[in-house]
Design a protein around this motif. Structure first.
Motif, PDB file in Angstrom:
ATOM      1  N   TRP A 102      76.490  52.081  40.006  1.00 37.66           N
ATOM      2  CA  TRP A 102      75.307  52.473  40.869  1.00 37.66           C
ATOM      3  C   TRP A 102      74.221  52.859  40.093  1.00 37.66           C
ATOM      4  CZ3 TRP A 102      80.055  55.057  41.433  1.00 37.66           C
ATOM      5  CH2 TRP A 102      80.013  56.281  40.791  1.00 37.66           C
ATOM      6  N   VAL A 103      73.111  52.736  40.608  1.00 39.44           N
ATOM      7  CA  VAL A 103      71.793  53.044  39.823  1.00 39.44           C
ATOM      8  C   VAL A 103      71.366  54.514  39.585  1.00 39.44           C
ATOM      9  CG1 VAL A 103      69.050  52.686  40.302  1.00 39.44           C
ATOM     10  CG2 VAL A 103      70.732  50.939  41.062  1.00 39.44           C
ATOM     11  N   GLY A 104      70.986  54.783  38.463  1.00 42.39           N
ATOM     12  CA  GLY A 104      70.706  56.210  38.142  1.00 42.39           C
ATOM     13  C   GLY A 104      69.112  56.460  38.365  1.00 42.39           C
ATOM     14  N   LYS A 105      68.801  57.850  38.276  1.00 44.72           N
ATOM     15  CA  LYS A 105      67.401  58.107  38.300  1.00 44.72           C
ATOM     16  C   LYS A 105      66.403  57.443  37.368  1.00 44.72           C
ATOM     17  CE  LYS A 105      68.503  62.828  40.079  1.00 44.72           C
ATOM     18  NZ  LYS A 105      68.370  64.277  39.606  1.00 44.72           N
ATOM     19  N   LYS A 106      65.301  57.285  37.583  1.00 48.77           N
ATOM     20  CA  LYS A 106      64.365  56.539  36.908  1.00 48.77           C
ATOM     21  C   LYS A 106      63.418  57.430  36.345  1.00 48.77           C
ATOM     22  CE  LYS A 106      66.227  52.324  37.821  1.00 48.77           C
ATOM     23  NZ  LYS A 106      66.825  51.698  36.671  1.00 48.77           N
ATOM     24  N   LEU A 107      62.730  57.100  35.134  1.00 45.20           N
ATOM     25  CA  LEU A 107      61.422  57.984  34.794  1.00 45.20           C
ATOM     26  C   LEU A 107      60.306  57.729  35.100  1.00 45.20           C
ATOM     27  CD1 LEU A 107      62.189  57.294  30.919  1.00 45.20           C
ATOM     28  CD2 LEU A 107      62.529  59.278  31.950  1.00 45.20           C
ATOM     29  N   VAL A 108      60.085  56.452  35.958  1.00 45.72           N
ATOM     30  CA  VAL A 108      59.042  56.390  37.077  1.00 45.72           C
ATOM     31  C   VAL A 108      58.566  57.519  38.044  1.00 45.72           C
ATOM     32  CG1 VAL A 108      57.794  54.471  38.574  1.00 45.72           C
ATOM     33  CG2 VAL A 108      59.288  53.706  36.645  1.00 45.72           C
ATOM     34  N   GLY A 109      57.334  57.912  37.974  1.00 44.93           N
ATOM     35  CA  GLY A 109      56.932  58.964  38.759  1.00 44.93           C
ATOM     36  C   GLY A 109      57.577  60.401  38.088  1.00 44.93           C
ATOM     37  N   LEU A 110      58.339  60.556  37.482  1.00 47.27           N
ATOM     38  CA  LEU A 110      58.486  61.918  36.538  1.00 47.27           C
ATOM     39  C   LEU A 110      57.372  62.731  36.463  1.00 47.27           C
ATOM     40  CD1 LEU A 110      61.134  63.646  36.541  1.00 47.27           C
ATOM     41  CD2 LEU A 110      61.489  62.742  34.504  1.00 47.27           C
ATOM     42  N   ASP A 111      56.325  62.128  35.656  1.00 50.39           N
ATOM     43  CA  ASP A 111      55.184  62.889  35.249  1.00 50.39           C
ATOM     44  C   ASP A 111      54.688  63.442  36.345  1.00 50.39           C
ATOM     45  OD1 ASP A 111      54.725  62.881  32.407  1.00 50.39           O
ATOM     46  OD2 ASP A 111      54.804  60.763  32.460  1.00 50.39           O
ATOM     47  N   ALA A 112      54.226  62.441  37.368  1.00 54.52           N
ATOM     48  CA  ALA A 112      53.694  62.731  38.608  1.00 54.52           C
ATOM     49  C   ALA A 112      54.428  64.121  39.258  1.00 54.52           C
ATOM     50  CB  ALA A 112      53.491  61.715  39.583  1.00 54.52           C
ATOM     51  N   GLU A 113      55.872  64.041  39.253  1.00 55.01           N
ATOM     52  CA  GLU A 113      56.425  64.937  39.905  1.00 55.01           C
ATOM     53  C   GLU A 113      56.449  66.308  39.204  1.00 55.01           C
ATOM     54  OE1 GLU A 113      61.212  66.051  41.218  1.00 55.01           O
ATOM     55  OE2 GLU A 113      60.596  64.064  40.309  1.00 55.01           O
ATOM     56  N   LEU A 114      56.445  66.067  37.807  1.00 58.33           N
ATOM     57  CA  LEU A 114      56.294  67.434  37.007  1.00 58.33           C
ATOM     58  C   LEU A 114      54.961  68.005  37.384  1.00 58.33           C
ATOM     59  CD1 LEU A 114      57.113  69.431  34.987  1.00 58.33           C
ATOM     60  CD2 LEU A 114      56.227  67.703  33.153  1.00 58.33           C
ATOM     61  N   GLU A 115      53.879  67.225  37.246  1.00 58.56           N
ATOM     62  CA  GLU A 115      52.329  67.767  37.686  1.00 58.56           C
ATOM     63  C   GLU A 115      52.285  68.402  39.166  1.00 58.56           C
ATOM     64  OE1 GLU A 115      48.347  68.623  36.677  1.00 58.56           O
ATOM     65  OE2 GLU A 115      49.928  67.645  35.328  1.00 58.56           O
ATOM     66  N   ARG A 116      52.778  67.878  40.035  1.00 57.69           N
ATOM     67  CA  ARG A 116      53.039  68.127  41.295  1.00 57.69           C
ATOM     68  C   ARG A 116      53.725  69.773  41.384  1.00 57.69           C
ATOM     69  NH1 ARG A 116      54.680  64.153  43.377  1.00 57.69           N
ATOM     70  NH2 ARG A 116      56.945  64.699  43.482  1.00 57.69           N
ATOM     71  N   GLU A 117      54.856  69.911  40.879  1.00 59.30           N
ATOM     72  CA  GLU A 117      55.569  71.203  40.851  1.00 59.30           C
ATOM     73  C   GLU A 117      54.967  72.328  40.014  1.00 59.30           C
ATOM     74  OE1 GLU A 117      58.201  71.609  43.102  1.00 59.30           O
ATOM     75  OE2 GLU A 117      57.823  69.473  43.695  1.00 59.30           O
ATOM     76  N   CYS A 118      54.409  71.768  38.832  1.00 59.07           N
ATOM     77  CA  CYS A 118      53.570  73.046  38.128  1.00 59.07           C
ATOM     78  C   CYS A 118      52.309  73.521  38.930  1.00 59.07           C
ATOM     79  CB  CYS A 118      53.206  72.251  36.715  1.00 59.07           C
ATOM     80  SG  CYS A 118      54.515  72.023  35.661  1.00 59.07           S
ATOM     81  N   ALA A 119      51.628  72.545  39.607  1.00 61.87           N
ATOM     82  CA  ALA A 119      50.645  73.105  40.491  1.00 61.87           C
ATOM     83  C   ALA A 119      50.896  73.882  41.683  1.00 61.87           C
ATOM     84  CB  ALA A 119      49.906  71.653  41.049  1.00 61.87           C
ATOM     85  N   TRP A 120      52.156  73.556  42.333  1.00 61.99           N
ATOM     86  CA  TRP A 120      52.712  74.529  43.363  1.00 61.99           C
ATOM     87  C   TRP A 120      52.875  75.787  42.862  1.00 61.99           C
ATOM     88  CZ3 TRP A 120      57.025  76.991  44.408  1.00 61.99           C
ATOM     89  CH2 TRP A 120      57.356  77.519  45.633  1.00 61.99           C
TER      90      TRP A 120
END
Length: 249
Positions: A102-120
């Motif tokens: 099955w498909v695993g996690k992708k790197l796409v969007g990980l930078d944006a997720e990290l930025e969002r969580e750090c800002a929170w």
């Protein structure tokens, strides 16, 4: 099971409840796709896994594995260096096996997720900006191309059991997928950085420790809000916030 056996809650949040009844674990999960992954991953994994006793959606019943967990987050691990090395050898065997289909996690969007969580974390006054910024800088090293392996995906220290110096079981496979091998090594040693050398004695030293360090920061930053919102405390001694602080040295 008998009607007099004690029922203990192992994990409970709005996604899953796990109960222990005697020597049986009952996992109640409305997401049957996650249960499907867990059952199939245990079938495919070339390491000791719990026996599946029965399944009646939304409940999966599995047998307890013998031995003791390597340790607990926030507490010194009681396991010997040889037990940690045995865990490393078991993980290497898993990573050398063919990845699941099955498909695993992708790197796409990980930078944006990290930025969002750090800002929170900063905007809500959860952690100081300097601490978050430094760990975000360290975390960037984990966002890189990797060759996917059979990754456990949630290899917390409580999920590997040993008896003496032998691995007797690896539990909780719902996050298994093709993924980054260094993520597994980082999650297992999160908060137990001093045991990384023992783990690599069995796994092999052909790994980039800076990437493992980066995953310590990345995982802690990304998981903190989820933990808080689901009733867990990442500020407990030895847990995620302490991991982030330890990276400042």
């Amino acid at each position: 099971m008998t009607g007099v056996e004690e029922v203990a809650v192992v994990v409970a949040h709005n996604e899953r409840v796990t109960l222990r009844v005697g020597d049986v674990f009952l996992k109640v999960d409305s997401d049957q796709a996650r249960i499907d992954v867990e059952v199939e991953a245990m079938r495919l994994a070339p390491v000791p896994t719990p026996e599946v006793l029965w399944r009646k959606p939304p409940v999966l019943a599995i047998a307890a594995v013998p031995g003791q967990a390597l340790g607990r987050l926030g507490e010194p691990s009681p396991a010997s260096p040889a037990a940690w090395a045995a865990a490393g050898a078991a993980i290497r065997k898993l990573h050398d096996a063919p990845p699941p289909p099955w498909v695993g996690k992708k790197l796409v969007g990980l930078d944006a997720e990290l930025e969002r969580e750090c800002a929170w974390l900063v905007d809500n006054g959860v952690l100081p900006a300097g601490l978050v910024d430094r760990n975000r800088e360290i975390a960037q090293a984990a966002i890189r191309p990797w060759t996917p392996v059979f990754m456990h995906g949630d290899l917390q220290i409580t999920h590997i059991f040993t008896d003496g110096d032998e691995v007797t079981g690896v539990i909780d496979w719902s996050e298994a997928a093709p993924g980054d091998p260094l993520f597994d090594l980082a999650i297992l040693t999160l908060g137990h950085e001093e045991r990384l050398g023992d783990l690599l004695a069995g796994y092999g030293t052909d790994v980039d420790r800076d990437v493992i360090r980066a995953w310590w920061s990345l995982r802690s930053l990304l998981a903190s809000r989820w933990l808080i919102e689901h009733g867990f405390d990442p500020s407990s001694p030895g847990c995620e916030f302490d991991v982030l602080r330890s990276q400042m040295g």
